[in-house]
Design a protein around this motif. Structure first.
Motif, PDB file in Angstrom:
ATOM      1  N   GLY A  23       0.901  -1.229   0.046  1.00 27.66           N
ATOM      2  CA  GLY A  23       0.092  -0.073   0.096  1.00 27.66           C
ATOM      3  C   GLY A  23       0.902   1.095  -0.030  1.00 27.66           C
ATOM      4  N   PRO A  24       0.179   2.537  -0.043  1.00 33.17           N
ATOM      5  CA  PRO A  24       1.120   3.517  -0.372  1.00 33.17           C
ATOM      6  C   PRO A  24       2.043   3.872   0.952  1.00 33.17           C
ATOM      7  CG  PRO A  24      -1.351   4.089  -0.214  1.00 33.17           C
ATOM      8  CD  PRO A  24      -1.118   2.624  -0.213  1.00 33.17           C
ATOM      9  N   ASN A  25       1.543   3.439   2.222  1.00 34.62           N
ATOM     10  CA  ASN A  25       2.327   3.776   3.437  1.00 34.62           C
ATOM     11  C   ASN A  25       3.223   2.358   3.999  1.00 34.62           C
ATOM     12  OD1 ASN A  25      -0.472   5.349   3.851  1.00 34.62           O
ATOM     13  ND2 ASN A  25       1.524   6.696   4.137  1.00 34.62           N
ATOM     14  N   ASP A  26       3.091   1.595   2.958  1.00 38.62           N
ATOM     15  CA  ASP A  26       3.962   0.192   3.477  1.00 38.62           C
ATOM     16  C   ASP A  26       5.021  -0.035   2.955  1.00 38.62           C
ATOM     17  OD1 ASP A  26       1.436  -0.839   4.473  1.00 38.62           O
ATOM     18  OD2 ASP A  26       0.792  -1.887   2.680  1.00 38.62           O
ATOM     19  N   VAL A  27       5.954  -0.627   3.529  1.00 37.23           N
ATOM     20  CA  VAL A  27       7.244  -1.230   3.449  1.00 37.23           C
ATOM     21  C   VAL A  27       7.532  -2.735   3.173  1.00 37.23           C
ATOM     22  CG1 VAL A  27       9.451  -1.448   4.522  1.00 37.23           C
ATOM     23  CG2 VAL A  27       8.065   0.683   4.992  1.00 37.23           C
ATOM     24  N   ALA A  28       7.890  -3.115   2.551  1.00 37.63           N
ATOM     25  CA  ALA A  28       8.111  -4.395   2.069  1.00 37.63           C
ATOM     26  C   ALA A  28       9.524  -4.914   2.905  1.00 37.63           C
ATOM     27  CB  ALA A  28       8.068  -4.884   0.654  1.00 37.63           C
ATOM     28  N   ILE A  29       9.770  -5.970   3.431  1.00 35.05           N
ATOM     29  CA  ILE A  29      10.851  -6.406   4.387  1.00 35.05           C
ATOM     30  C   ILE A  29      11.040  -7.666   4.148  1.00 35.05           C
ATOM     31  CG2 ILE A  29      11.714  -6.663   6.413  1.00 35.05           C
ATOM     32  CD1 ILE A  29       9.570  -4.408   7.586  1.00 35.05           C
ATOM     33  N   ASP A  30      12.393  -7.951   3.799  1.00 37.24           N
ATOM     34  CA  ASP A  30      13.001  -9.260   3.649  1.00 37.24           C
ATOM     35  C   ASP A  30      13.614  -9.692   5.112  1.00 37.24           C
ATOM     36  OD1 ASP A  30      14.429 -11.595   2.935  1.00 37.24           O
ATOM     37  OD2 ASP A  30      15.846 -10.373   1.590  1.00 37.24           O
ATOM     38  N   ILE A  31      12.886 -10.619   5.505  1.00 39.41           N
ATOM     39  CA  ILE A  31      13.128 -10.824   6.960  1.00 39.41           C
ATOM     40  C   ILE A  31      14.393 -11.630   7.088  1.00 39.41           C
ATOM     41  CG2 ILE A  31      12.399 -11.929   9.228  1.00 39.41           C
ATOM     42  CD1 ILE A  31       9.352 -11.460   8.231  1.00 39.41           C
ATOM     43  N   ARG A  32      15.298 -11.356   7.844  1.00 42.16           N
ATOM     44  CA  ARG A  32      16.796 -12.225   8.040  1.00 42.16           C
ATOM     45  C   ARG A  32      16.528 -13.046   9.190  1.00 42.16           C
ATOM     46  NH1 ARG A  32      20.157  -9.359   4.567  1.00 42.16           N
ATOM     47  NH2 ARG A  32      18.805  -9.015   2.741  1.00 42.16           N
ATOM     48  N   TYR A  33      16.242 -12.272  10.434  1.00 44.35           N
ATOM     49  CA  TYR A  33      15.979 -13.231  11.663  1.00 44.35           C
ATOM     50  C   TYR A  33      14.700 -12.783  12.314  1.00 44.35           C
ATOM     51  CZ  TYR A  33      21.138 -13.675  10.875  1.00 44.35           C
ATOM     52  OH  TYR A  33      22.325 -13.680  10.277  1.00 44.35           O
ATOM     53  N   CYS A  34      14.409 -14.039  13.094  1.00 42.78           N
ATOM     54  CA  CYS A  34      13.275 -13.597  14.180  1.00 42.78           C
ATOM     55  C   CYS A  34      13.498 -14.286  15.535  1.00 42.78           C
ATOM     56  CB  CYS A  34      11.876 -13.989  13.386  1.00 42.78           C
ATOM     57  SG  CYS A  34      10.387 -13.655  14.412  1.00 42.78           S
ATOM     58  N   GLU A  71       4.331   6.839  -0.703  1.00 40.82           N
ATOM     59  CA  GLU A  71       4.088   7.790   0.360  1.00 40.82           C
ATOM     60  C   GLU A  71       5.019   7.697   1.596  1.00 40.82           C
ATOM     61  OE1 GLU A  71      -0.145   8.647   1.022  1.00 40.82           O
ATOM     62  OE2 GLU A  71      -0.468   8.521  -0.866  1.00 40.82           O
ATOM     63  N   VAL A  72       5.738   6.488   1.701  1.00 41.72           N
ATOM     64  CA  VAL A  72       6.704   6.254   2.573  1.00 41.72           C
ATOM     65  C   VAL A  72       7.933   7.364   2.655  1.00 41.72           C
ATOM     66  CG1 VAL A  72       8.483   4.610   3.380  1.00 41.72           C
ATOM     67  CG2 VAL A  72       6.274   3.768   2.525  1.00 41.72           C
ATOM     68  N   THR A  73       7.908   7.727   3.702  1.00 46.01           N
ATOM     69  CA  THR A  73       9.204   8.933   4.020  1.00 46.01           C
ATOM     70  C   THR A  73      10.355   8.348   4.996  1.00 46.01           C
ATOM     71  OG1 THR A  73       7.733   9.770   5.796  1.00 46.01           O
ATOM     72  CG2 THR A  73       7.519  10.917   3.598  1.00 46.01           C
ATOM     73  N   ARG A  74       9.767   7.369   5.808  1.00 41.48           N
ATOM     74  CA  ARG A  74      10.903   7.080   6.903  1.00 41.48           C
ATOM     75  C   ARG A  74      11.861   6.164   6.660  1.00 41.48           C
ATOM     76  NH1 ARG A  74       7.670   6.511  12.624  1.00 41.48           N
ATOM     77  NH2 ARG A  74       6.501   8.232  12.476  1.00 41.48           N
ATOM     78  N   HIS A  75      11.734   5.205   5.494  1.00 42.36           N
ATOM     79  CA  HIS A  75      12.528   4.155   5.151  1.00 42.36           C
ATOM     80  C   HIS A  75      12.589   4.198   3.645  1.00 42.36           C
ATOM     81  CE1 HIS A  75      11.619   2.886   9.180  1.00 42.36           C
ATOM     82  NE2 HIS A  75      10.275   2.836   9.065  1.00 42.36           N
ATOM     83  N   ALA A  76      13.965   3.799   3.344  1.00 46.32           N
ATOM     84  CA  ALA A  76      14.388   3.614   1.929  1.00 46.32           C
ATOM     85  C   ALA A  76      14.639   2.010   1.631  1.00 46.32           C
ATOM     86  CB  ALA A  76      15.199   4.493   1.490  1.00 46.32           C
ATOM     87  N   VAL A  77      14.599   1.548   0.468  1.00 47.41           N
ATOM     88  CA  VAL A  77      15.020   0.539  -0.114  1.00 47.41           C
ATOM     89  C   VAL A  77      16.682   0.160   0.473  1.00 47.41           C
ATOM     90  CG1 VAL A  77      15.608  -1.212  -2.042  1.00 47.41           C
ATOM     91  CG2 VAL A  77      13.548   0.143  -2.074  1.00 47.41           C
ATOM     92  N   GLY A  78      16.816  -0.996   1.180  1.00 44.81           N
ATOM     93  CA  GLY A  78      18.179  -1.271   1.790  1.00 44.81           C
ATOM     94  C   GLY A  78      18.487  -0.842   3.122  1.00 44.81           C
ATOM     95  N   VAL A 132       5.101  -7.445   5.074  1.00 46.71           N
ATOM     96  CA  VAL A 132       4.595  -6.011   4.419  1.00 46.71           C
ATOM     97  C   VAL A 132       4.068  -5.306   5.920  1.00 46.71           C
ATOM     98  CG1 VAL A 132       3.048  -4.665   2.910  1.00 46.71           C
ATOM     99  CG2 VAL A 132       4.347  -6.748   2.274  1.00 46.71           C
ATOM    100  N   ALA A 133       4.594  -4.235   6.071  1.00 49.08           N
ATOM    101  CA  ALA A 133       4.145  -3.436   7.395  1.00 49.08           C
ATOM    102  C   ALA A 133       3.774  -1.819   7.050  1.00 49.08           C
ATOM    103  CB  ALA A 133       4.965  -3.781   8.512  1.00 49.08           C
ATOM    104  N   ASP A 134       3.011  -1.304   7.589  1.00 50.46           N
ATOM    105  CA  ASP A 134       2.865   0.300   7.573  1.00 50.46           C
ATOM    106  C   ASP A 134       4.083   0.747   8.218  1.00 50.46           C
ATOM    107  OD1 ASP A 134       0.658   2.442   7.656  1.00 50.46           O
ATOM    108  OD2 ASP A 134       2.246   3.084   8.762  1.00 50.46           O
ATOM    109  N   GLU A 135       4.603   1.798   7.469  1.00 50.51           N
ATOM    110  CA  GLU A 135       6.019   2.380   7.760  1.00 50.51           C
ATOM    111  C   GLU A 135       6.095   2.939   9.434  1.00 50.51           C
ATOM    112  OE1 GLU A 135       7.431   6.018   6.318  1.00 50.51           O
ATOM    113  OE2 GLU A 135       5.596   6.938   5.968  1.00 50.51           O
ATOM    114  N   HIS A 136       4.942   3.489   9.919  1.00 48.42           N
ATOM    115  CA  HIS A 136       4.954   3.625  11.381  1.00 48.42           C
ATOM    116  C   HIS A 136       5.373   2.816  12.233  1.00 48.42           C
ATOM    117  CE1 HIS A 136       3.643   6.691  14.383  1.00 48.42           C
ATOM    118  NE2 HIS A 136       2.872   5.378  15.134  1.00 48.42           N
ATOM    119  N   PHE A 137       4.978   1.498  11.845  1.00 51.05           N
ATOM    120  CA  PHE A 137       5.286   0.467  12.895  1.00 51.05           C
ATOM    121  C   PHE A 137       6.762  -0.414  12.680  1.00 51.05           C
ATOM    122  CE2 PHE A 137       1.040   1.720  13.098  1.00 51.05           C
ATOM    123  CZ  PHE A 137       0.834   1.578  14.506  1.00 51.05           C
TER     124      PHE A 137
END
Ligand code: NAP
Ligand code: ZN
Ligand code: ZN
Length: 347
Positions: A23-34, A71-78, A132-137
Motif C-alpha cells: 500500500g502507499p504507506n507500506d514497507v516490504a521487508i526481507d526478514i533475516r532473523y526472528c 508515500e513512505v518517507t521514513r524508510h528506503a530500500v536497503g 509488509v508493514a505500515d511504515e509507522h510500525f
C-alpha cells in the motif's frame, strides 16, 4: 515461506503464506532473523484463550527493506529495519497521540490478530521470509547492531527498557530483575547501562557468572529463603519477568519504601496479593506492556550507543519445535533467533 502452527499446541510446520500488496504507506521487508519470545510459546499453546489458527508466530523481526510504497518517507530500500509486537493502531486516541500505541484499545498485534485497518486481514508474524508493514510500525536498526542481536530488542528489549525508563532506573537506584531469561538478560544490560545498581534474582545460582558478566552487581537465588531475609526493603524497582510468579508477597517485601514491582511475565491465572504487602512501605504493584513506536526507536538507539545486543543462539527453521521445548525448560542463553534463510533453503 513460513512456519505455522495448524492448531493449538500442534508442532510448527513449513508452509507458504500470502502477504498483502504494497500500500502507499507500506514497507516490504526481507526478514533475516526472528527471535523466539516466550509469548510465542504461550500463544502457540493457546494459553491466553484468544489465539487464531493456523498461526505464524514471531514478533522480534529484523530484516532489510526491499520495496516502499509511494508515500513512505521514513524508510528506503536497503535500510535495516525491525518490526515488533504491533503493526497497527487507531492513531487518533489519546494513547496513540501520546506515543503509547501499545495501549491503544484498537492496536493490532503482529500475529494472531485481525487488522481492521487493512480490510480485516489476518496478521502473520516473523517466522517467515517476508512481511509488509505500515511504515509507522517499522523501526530503524542502527548499523552498530548486528541484525540477529537486534531482533530480540523489538520485544524483549523494549518490554524492559520502557518500565526501566518510566520508573527512573539510573544512578543511585537499586533495581532487581527476577528471572534471567530473554527479557531478564536484556533488563540487566539496559538497567546497568542506565547507571542503576542491578541485582539478579534467579531460581538458582546456575547462571551467576553470566548475570555478573551482563552487568549485575549482585546475584541471589530465590530458592534460598535466606535471600528474602537478607534483601528485605532493598529495591527501588523490581522487574518480574517470570510468568505466573507464585509468591508475589515475598517479592514485595524486597521493595524499599515507595518502591515498585512491575509484572512483565504473562499468565492467564489471577495473582494473590496481601494488601499488607503494599501498605507497609507504600509500595506499588504495576504492569507494563512493550513500548510505543518512538520509545522503541529510542531504545534501539540507546542499545546501539551502549553496545547492547541480545545474547543469541541462532537456529535453523527446522529446529523451531525443539527450541520451543528448550524455552519451556529454561534451557536457552538467552534468546533463540531463527535464521530465516534456512526456510528458503528448504524449498
Ligand atoms: P524466558 O526466556 O523463558 O525467561 C523466563 C525466565 O523465568 C526464565 O529464564 C527463568 O529464569 C524464570 N522462571 C521462573 N520460573 C520458571 C519456570 N517454572 N519455568 C521456566 N522459567 C522460569 O521468557 P521471556 O521471553 O523472557 O518472557 C518472560 C515472560 O514475559 C513470558 O510470560 C512472556 O509471555 C512475557 N512477555 C511479556 C511482555 C510484556 O509486554 N509485558 C513482552 C514479552 C514477553 P531463572 O532461571 O533465572 O529463574
Ligand atoms: Zn515477545
Ligand atoms: Zn489509538
Amino acid at each position: 515461506m513460513a512456519y505455522a502452527a495448524p492448531s493449538a499446541g500442534a508442532p510448527l510446520q513449513p508452509t507458504t503464506i500470502p502477504r498483502r500488496p504494497l500500500g502507499p504507506n507500506d514497507v516490504a521487508i526481507d526478514i533475516r532473523y526472528c527471535g523466539v519470545c516466550h509469548s510465542d510459546v504461550h500463544q502457540v499453546n493457546g494459553d491466553w484463550g484468544r489465539e487464531l489458527f493456523p498461526m505464524v508466530p514471531g514478533h522480534e523481526i529484523a530484516g532489510v527493506v526491499t520495496e516502499i510504497g509511494p508515500e513512505v518517507t521514513r524508510h528506503a530500500v536497503g535500510d535495516r529495519v525491525g518490526v515488533g509486537v504491533i503493526v497497527n493502531s487507531c492513531r487518533s486516541c489519546d494513547k496513540c497521540a501520546d506515543g503509547m500505541e501499545q495501549y491503544c484499545a484498537d492496536s493490532v498485534e503482529t500475529y494472531s490478530d485481525v487488522d481492521s485497518y487493512q480490510g480485516g486481514e489476518r496478521t502473520r508474524g516473523g517466522y517467515s521470509t517476508h512481511i509488509v508493514a505500515d511504515e509507522h510500525f517499522v523501526l530503524r536498526i542502527p548499523d552498530a547492531l548486528p541484525l540477529e542481536q537486534a531482533a530480540p530488542l523489538l520485544c524483549a528489549g523494549i518490554t524492559t527498557y520502557s518500565p526501566l525508563k518510566h520508573w527512573q532506573a539510573g544512578p543511585g537506584r537499586k533495581v532487581a530483575v527476577v528471572g534471567l531469561g530473554g527479557l531478564g538478560h536484556l533488563a540487566v544490560k539496559i538497567a546497568h547501562a542506565m547507571g542503576a545498581e542491578v541485582t539478579v534474582l534467579s531460581r538458582s545460582l546456575r547462571k551467576k557468572d553470566d548475570g555478573l558478566r551482563l552487568g549485575a552487581a549482585h546475584y541471589h537465588a530465590t530458592e534460598d529463603p535466606a535471600t528474602f531475609e537478607q534483601l528485605a526493603g532493598t529495591f527501588d524497582l523490581i522487574l518480574c519477568t517470570v510468568s505466573g510468579l507464585s509468591d508475589v508477597d515475598s517479592h514485595l517485601t524486597l521493595l524499599a519504601n515507595g518502591g515498585t514491582m512491575v509484572c512483565l511475565g504473562i499468565t492467564e491465572e489471577s495473582m494473590e496479593v496481601s494488601v499488607f504487602s503494599l501498605l507497609q512501605g507504600r509500595t506499588s504493584l504495576a504492569g507494563s506492556q512493550i513500548g510505543g513506536m518512538a520509545e522503541t526507536q529510542e531504545m534501539l538507539d540507546f542499545c546501539a550507543e551502549h553496545g547492547i545486543g541480545a545474547e543469541v543462539e541462532v537456529i535453523d527453521a527446522a529446529q523451531i519445535n525443539e527450541a520451543f521445548e528448550r524455552v519451556v525448560a529454561g534451557d536457552v542463553r538467552y534468546r533463540f533467533v531463527i535464521d530465516t534463510a534456512t526456510m528458503t533453503a528448504q524449498r
